[in-house]
Every structure is written in structure tokens, then in C-alpha cells.
Design a protein around this motif. Structure first.
Motif, PDB file in Angstrom:
ATOM      1  N   LYS A  69      46.454  -2.795  11.743  1.00 38.89           N
ATOM      2  CA  LYS A  69      47.792  -3.290  12.069  1.00 38.89           C
ATOM      3  C   LYS A  69      47.921  -3.605  13.558  1.00 38.89           C
ATOM      4  N   LYS A  70      47.343  -2.756  14.383  1.00 37.10           N
ATOM      5  CA  LYS A  70      47.430  -2.977  15.822  1.00 37.10           C
ATOM      6  C   LYS A  70      46.676  -4.241  16.233  1.00 37.10           C
ATOM      7  N   ILE A  71      45.471  -4.420  15.722  1.00 35.08           N
ATOM      8  CA  ILE A  71      44.681  -5.590  16.114  1.00 35.08           C
ATOM      9  C   ILE A  71      45.311  -6.870  15.577  1.00 35.08           C
ATOM     10  N   ALA A  72      45.860  -6.818  14.360  1.00 34.98           N
ATOM     11  CA  ALA A  72      46.561  -7.987  13.819  1.00 34.98           C
ATOM     12  C   ALA A  72      47.728  -8.367  14.730  1.00 34.98           C
ATOM     13  N   ALA A  73      48.477  -7.369  15.181  1.00 36.05           N
ATOM     14  CA  ALA A  73      49.614  -7.640  16.062  1.00 36.05           C
ATOM     15  C   ALA A  73      49.153  -8.202  17.402  1.00 36.05           C
ATOM     16  N   LEU A  74      48.059  -7.664  17.939  1.00 33.98           N
ATOM     17  CA  LEU A  74      47.527  -8.180  19.200  1.00 33.98           C
ATOM     18  C   LEU A  74      47.116  -9.637  19.069  1.00 33.98           C
ATOM     19  N   GLU A  75      46.567 -10.003  17.900  1.00 33.53           N
ATOM     20  CA  GLU A  75      46.122 -11.379  17.666  1.00 33.53           C
ATOM     21  C   GLU A  75      47.272 -12.298  17.249  1.00 33.53           C
ATOM     22  N   THR A 188      38.772 -11.130  23.830  1.00 35.40           N
ATOM     23  CA  THR A 188      39.688 -10.146  23.226  1.00 35.40           C
ATOM     24  C   THR A 188      41.032 -10.814  22.944  1.00 35.40           C
ATOM     25  N   PRO A 189      41.882 -10.197  22.131  1.00 41.95           N
ATOM     26  CA  PRO A 189      43.207 -10.782  21.883  1.00 41.95           C
ATOM     27  C   PRO A 189      44.064 -10.856  23.137  1.00 41.95           C
ATOM     28  N   VAL A 202      40.225 -15.096  12.786  1.00 44.31           N
ATOM     29  CA  VAL A 202      39.686 -14.645  14.071  1.00 44.31           C
ATOM     30  C   VAL A 202      38.932 -13.346  13.847  1.00 44.31           C
ATOM     31  N   ALA A 203      37.690 -13.298  14.311  1.00 42.71           N
ATOM     32  CA  ALA A 203      36.850 -12.115  14.126  1.00 42.71           C
ATOM     33  C   ALA A 203      36.457 -11.541  15.492  1.00 42.71           C
ATOM     34  N   HIS A 204      36.151 -10.245  15.474  1.00 45.09           N
ATOM     35  CA  HIS A 204      35.676  -9.557  16.676  1.00 45.09           C
ATOM     36  C   HIS A 204      34.552  -8.604  16.300  1.00 45.09           C
ATOM     37  N   SER A 205      33.628  -8.457  17.217  1.00 51.18           N
ATOM     38  CA  SER A 205      32.810  -7.259  17.220  1.00 51.18           C
ATOM     39  C   SER A 205      33.627  -6.222  17.974  1.00 51.18           C
ATOM     40  N   ALA A 206      34.311  -5.365  17.231  1.00 54.68           N
ATOM     41  CA  ALA A 206      35.162  -4.342  17.855  1.00 54.68           C
ATOM     42  C   ALA A 206      34.334  -3.273  18.548  1.00 54.68           C
ATOM     43  N   THR A 207      33.028  -3.313  18.346  1.00 53.34           N
ATOM     44  CA  THR A 207      32.096  -2.468  19.085  1.00 53.34           C
ATOM     45  C   THR A 207      32.256  -2.696  20.583  1.00 53.34           C
ATOM     46  N   LYS A 208      32.646  -3.906  20.953  1.00 57.18           N
ATOM     47  CA  LYS A 208      32.669  -4.318  22.350  1.00 57.18           C
ATOM     48  C   LYS A 208      33.944  -3.811  23.044  1.00 57.18           C
ATOM     49  N   GLY A 306      39.553 -12.902  33.181  1.00 62.35           N
ATOM     50  CA  GLY A 306      38.112 -12.823  33.079  1.00 62.35           C
ATOM     51  C   GLY A 306      37.641 -11.736  32.143  1.00 62.35           C
ATOM     52  N   SER A 307      36.316 -11.691  31.979  1.00 61.97           N
ATOM     53  CA  SER A 307      35.655 -10.707  31.140  1.00 61.97           C
ATOM     54  C   SER A 307      34.560 -10.066  31.979  1.00 61.97           C
ATOM     55  N   GLY A 308      33.837  -9.129  31.404  1.00 69.35           N
ATOM     56  CA  GLY A 308      32.772  -8.455  32.130  1.00 69.35           C
ATOM     57  C   GLY A 308      31.413  -9.089  31.962  1.00 69.35           C
ATOM     58  N   LEU A 309      31.335 -10.193  31.229  1.00 65.71           N
ATOM     59  CA  LEU A 309      30.052 -10.826  30.954  1.00 65.71           C
ATOM     60  C   LEU A 309      29.764 -11.975  31.913  1.00 65.71           C
ATOM     61  N   LEU A 310      28.551 -12.041  32.390  1.00 65.42           N
ATOM     62  CA  LEU A 310      28.048 -13.179  33.132  1.00 65.42           C
ATOM     63  C   LEU A 310      26.525 -13.178  33.021  1.00 65.42           C
ATOM     64  N   SER A 311      25.917 -14.330  33.221  1.00 64.84           N
ATOM     65  CA  SER A 311      24.460 -14.454  33.154  1.00 64.84           C
ATOM     66  C   SER A 311      23.951 -15.186  34.373  1.00 64.84           C
ATOM     67  N   ILE A 312      22.689 -14.921  34.708  1.00 67.72           N
ATOM     68  CA  ILE A 312      22.058 -15.631  35.828  1.00 67.72           C
ATOM     69  C   ILE A 312      20.679 -16.128  35.405  1.00 67.72           C
TER      70      ILE A 312
END
Length: 391
Positions: A69-75, A188-189, A202-208, A306-312
Motif C-alpha cells: 500500500k505504501k509503495i503504491a501510494a508513493l508511485e 525510486t518513486p 511500474v516495477a522496482h527491485s526493492a532490494t535497492k 540525483g541517485s547514488g549510481l554513476l559509472s566511469i
């Protein structure tokens, strides 16, 4: 895009009917496989609508429902279902709308298991899968055939961070009766409201980021109640890739701090990003917020923060130099996944030849992905600098 409505209420109170469990502040873990019925008539009613009832935890469970319910509301979605992993969530969502003879279009650099689903597993059941760049909505529109039933998007993706114009692609798809499915794990939402932009599922790896503590594997799919009900009565109940009540309880704990964690991670990542953009041993930085990012206009249009992901890509002639750099890091753990409290480094060269993973040729073998955690930027930059000196 508008902000999620009353974020503090959603994360602190929504779905938590405390009067039902002794007015406990924290919901209990309802660790029960099945639920008893006071009489046969009630059992009959509940079984007839198991989506809205408690019969068997493979269907609905009170602890798992709170998180959904919480994630549905966030989305901004009408409903959501929790899964045992992000891969399970993406696969079940796809299976819920596809049938033999259909075609699915997918971005060409999605999460590795989504790519495997499209290129291998769906093909075995008569569903044709095609990969395409998808940064240009016109390319997506041109690729559609009479058999196209689903478009799988991942914006930004989690390696090189290409985005898709979600509004434009959703409009193209809906005009033709085609479903859209987006992996929204990067943003993220809180960072991207895909339902508002017209995406169906809308799908998520909620692991993240949703969990944020690297101790739970989880996935979620959100959408309209009709689509989620169809998903529930199809792949969800049939395949049983559910989230356990205990893991749901841990995920609930992680959600409480989501805004605070994301704010700190985004600030630290921005500082690290600027450092890497100026470093003489970095050939290229990949990030939706990088100065050289070709889709920066879309970043400003679709992403809130922003997010915490970046690549070099290192200025290196040999993979051995990439290995030297990564091995020298002390504050970054060498690991897959991302989105936790700890900083991680993921060298593509370390997994490029895994037979179970299918990396597209367009992903450079020397690509190094970082997931920035909650450590201070000074500590992380000092660690990166001493590792650069090793090459």
C-alpha cells in the motif's frame, strides 16, 4: 512532476491500522501461512475474492500488504504487489499481459535478467522479443508491429544511464493499445513519477533504495487495480514468487528513512561526480547529472533529484589496469547490486564472461560502476584518489 502526496503520512501511517494489532507502534510480523475462517460462508466469500482477503500467504498477507500500500501510494498507483526479487517482479509483470504470438519491445541495455527474459525465456513460449535503443521515441514508434503488445523500459538504466522519453512513448503505446512496463529502480518513486507520466506498470527491485540496507531481496509492481488484479490471479498466484512477511517487515523499516537516505546519497554523489569529471585518469563519466550527459534536458524533465549510481571509463589500455584500480579501493566493497547504506564498486570486466549474464556489446568492458552510500564524500574521494595512483 508533482511531489508524492503527504510523503510523511504515507511512510509513517498509511496502511497501519494499529487498532487491529494492540495499538503497537510498529506493525507485527504476521508469520502465518494460512488464515482461519469463522464459518464456511465467510470462507466462501474470502476465497471468491482472494485479492482483497486473507486466505493463504501466497496470496495476501497483512504485513506484506502494508508495504504494498505504501509503495503504491508513493508511485501514485491504485495497487501494488510485492515479490521475492526485482527479477521476479519484472518477469511476472511481462507474463501478465503477454500471450503466444505477441511481440515485446525492450530497451537494449536493461538489467541483465530482463534482457535474458526478453531474448531467451519469452521466446520459448512463442513471444518474440526485440531490443532497441529507445532514446528516440520515433525509433520506438517505427519498430511497432501489429503483434507488439508490450514495451519494456528502464529509465535511466543502471549501467550507462540512458533514458527514454516516458511521456512520448506512453502516448504512442496507448494510442495503439500497447502496454508499457518501466523498471523505476534507479529513480525510486520519489525521483520519478512514472504513473503520472502515463506508464501502465511500474516495477522496482526493492532490494535497492526502497529497502536500503542490503539485507532483503524484494520486488514490486504497481499500476491500476485492474492490471494488478490480473497480475495477482495470473503469474503472482501461479508462480508463487512472493515476499515473506519477515522480509516485508524489514522492507517497511527501510522505507521509513527513504527520503533522508536519498537526500544524503544524492548530495554525496554530486560531490564525487564533480571530482571524477575533472580527474585526468577518467576518460568518461556516465551519469544523468554529468555535464557531458547528452540527455540532460530529459533529466531535468523527468527526474526530481540525483541517485547514488554513476559509472566511469578509465584511461586504461588493458583490463588488468581496471582490476588494479578496483582492487586498490578500500572504502568501496566489490559487489553487485546497489542502493544500500554502503558504497560499492562493480567492474563489468569481472562478470563480462559469466554465462548466465548477457551484457550488450555496447557496454564497455572497462566500465566501472559505483554505488555511493552514506559515507562522507571526503572519505570516498580520498579512497578513489589513492586507487587512481595505482594505475
Amino acid at each position: 512532476m508533482s511531489e508524492p502526496k503527504d510523503l510523511s503520512y504515507i511512510l509513517t501511517h498509511l496502511g497501519e491500522d494499529r487498532a487491529q494489532y494492540f495499538d503497537a507502534v510498529i506493525p507485527p510480523i504476521v508469520q502465518s501461512a494460512m488464515f482461519a475462517h469463522p464459518n464456511v460462508a465467510t470462507m466462501r466469500t474470502r476465497v471468491a475474492d482472494e485479492f482483497s482477503s486473507h486466505v493463504y500467504t501466497r496470496g495476501q498477507n497483512p504485513t506484506v500488504e502494508i508495504v504494498a500500500k505504501k509503495i503504491a501510494a508513493l508511485e501514485g498507483a491504485e495497487a501494488a504487489l510485492m515479490f521475492g526479487s526485482g527479477a521476479a517482479a519484472m518477469a511476472a509483470a511481462a507474463l501478465s499481459v503477454l500471450r503466444a504470438g505477441d511481440e515485446v519491445l525492450c530497451v537494449d541495455k536493461p538489467y541483465a535478467w530482463t534482457r535474458t527474459l526478453v531474448k531467451s525465456h519469452l521466446q520459448r513460449f512463442g513471444v518474440n522479443g526485440r531490443l532497441l535503443d529507445a532514446r528516440d521515441p520515433a525509433e520506438v514508434e517505427a519498430a511497432i508491429t501489429d503483434q507488439t503488445r508490450l514495451i519494456i523500459l528502464e529509465s535511466p538504466n543502471s549501467l550507462t544511464f540512458e533514458q527514454q522519453d516516458l511521456v512520448a512513448i506512453a502516448r504512442i503505446a496507448r494510442a495503439r493499445g500497447i502496454f508499457t512496463l518501466l523498471d523505476n529502480s534507479f529513480a525510486t518513486p520519489l525521483g520519478q513519477s512514472a504513473i503520472e507520466l502515463g506508464i501502465d506498470l511500474v516495477a522496482h527491485s526493492a532490494t535497492k533504495y526502497l529497502n536500503g540496507h542490503s539485507d532483503v531481496l524484494a520486488g514490486v509492481v504497481a499500476g491500476s487495480e485492474k492490471l494488478i488484479r490480473d497480475l495477482f490471479h495470473g503469474p503472482y498466484m501461479t508462480l508463487g514468487a512472493i515476499l515473506s512477511p519477515h522480509d516485508a517487515w524489514l522492507l517497511l523499516r527501510g522505507l521509513r528513512t527513504l527520503p533522508v537516505r536519498l537526500k544524503q546519497i544524492a548530495e554525496t554523489t554530486d560531490t564525487v561526480l564533480r571530482y571524477l569529471e575533472r580527474h585526468p585518469k577518467v576518460a568518461r563519466v556516465h551519469s544523468p547529472w554529468a555535464q557531458s550527459y547528452s540527455q540532460f534536458g530529459l533529466t531535468q524533465q523527468q527526474l526530481r533529484h540525483g541517485s547514488g549510481l554513476l559509472s566511469i571509463e578509465l584511461k586504461a589500455d588493458r583490463v588488468e589496469q581496471v582490476d588494479q584500480f578496483v582492487d586498490r579501493l578500500d572504502r568501496f566493497l566489490i559487489a553487485a547490486s546497489w542502493g544500500g547504506y554502503e558504497s560499492l564498486v562493480f567492474p563489468v570486466a569481472g562478470v563480462r564472461n559469466w554465462p548466465s549474464l548477457d551484457f550488450p556489446a555496447s557496454v564497455p568492458v572497462g566500465l566501472i560502476r559505483f554505488s555511493i552510500g552514506l559515507e562522507s564524500s571526503d572519505v570516498l574521494i580520498a579512497d578513489l584518489e589513492q586507487a587512481f595512483q595505482a594505475i
